[in-house]
Scaffold this active site. Sequence first.
Site, PDB file in Angstrom:
ATOM      1  N   SER A 238       0.626  -1.325   0.266  1.00 10.70           N
ATOM      2  CA  SER A 238      -0.133  -0.032  -0.165  1.00 10.70           C
ATOM      3  C   SER A 238       0.588   1.970  -0.059  1.00 10.70           C
ATOM      4  CB  SER A 238      -1.062   0.204   1.335  1.00 10.70           C
ATOM      5  OG  SER A 238      -2.063   0.486   1.335  1.00 10.70           O
TER       6      SER A 238
ATOM      7  N   HIS B 109      -7.501  -6.040   0.260  1.00 14.30           N
ATOM      8  CA  HIS B 109      -6.364  -5.107   0.647  1.00 14.30           C
ATOM      9  C   HIS B 109      -5.548  -5.255   1.293  1.00 14.30           C
ATOM     10  CE1 HIS B 109      -4.224  -1.304   0.143  1.00 14.30           C
ATOM     11  NE2 HIS B 109      -4.394  -1.092   1.593  1.00 14.30           N
TER      12      HIS B 109
ATOM     13  N   ASN C 149      -1.125  -4.493  -3.320  1.00 13.81           N
ATOM     14  CA  ASN C 149      -1.771  -3.969  -2.967  1.00 13.81           C
ATOM     15  C   ASN C 149      -1.230  -2.210  -3.316  1.00 13.81           C
ATOM     16  OD1 ASN C 149      -1.597  -6.409  -1.970  1.00 13.81           O
ATOM     17  ND2 ASN C 149      -4.374  -5.771  -1.904  1.00 13.81           N
TER      18      ASN C 149
END
Length: 267
Positions: free
Chosen positions: A97, A242, A121
């Site tokens: 992320s 996620h 992700n």
Amino acid sequence: MTSTTLQLSEPYGPAACLRAGEGAPLVLIHGVGMQSAAWGPQIEAFAQTHEVIALDMPGHGGSAPLPEGTELPDYVAWLHAVLQALDLGPVSLAGHSMGALIAGGYAVSHPENAARVALLNGVFRRSADARAAVEVRAAEIRAGSFDLETPLARWFGNSPADQAARAQVGEWLSGVNLAGYAAAYTAFARGDSTYADGFAGIRCPLLALTGDGDPNSTPAMAQAMADAAPQGRAVVIEGHRHMVNLTAPAAVNAALQDWLDTEGATS
């Protein structure tokens, strides 16, 4: 596994990490609101063959926050300071992320220090609508609005694996430093295109991995990142969202092992 704190020079201050294993270095960077322990399944697996260093991002865990107003390049500069302090030479670098944004930016900015890069992700060139939505969330967080349930609902499904991971992630989010969270989320909101044009210059093996149910770090983004890099490869884990490294650790670890086994470019 050993918890270590590096004393960096100004403006960074202390940087905390978990270290385990011996061998070629594998450096892991978590996402916004998480901490180094969020890589637990990967630390356990890869410490058998590598020296694994899982970092606490600035303002998270035991790492000091960056000054107010910092943007993604400041987090990339922080990572460079950490890696210089560790004196590891070229590393295999994986980020999740926000950590993927940092890792990708680092591979663009310091290619000599990145033996390979994995972006889990990650976000890449959001649409105008998606960018506007995440900017709104960033402004709300900076104003002191902390909504725990919305990201958890977005990140996890209803399977037993998802629900177990959701409970742990909820604990990490509940204990996060709000100023560090706000600063990192703001940089995350604004950073999806910062280094995108530089992906063509990433000569090392690049893995872009996500879950097919991740609405913000989409399979299309993963494919676009892979297509932009000369040695890029995209992997999409079906049935996951996620926090795929926690909800599908076996599949993620298999993809990471293939990535670690990939030889770099010779020229």
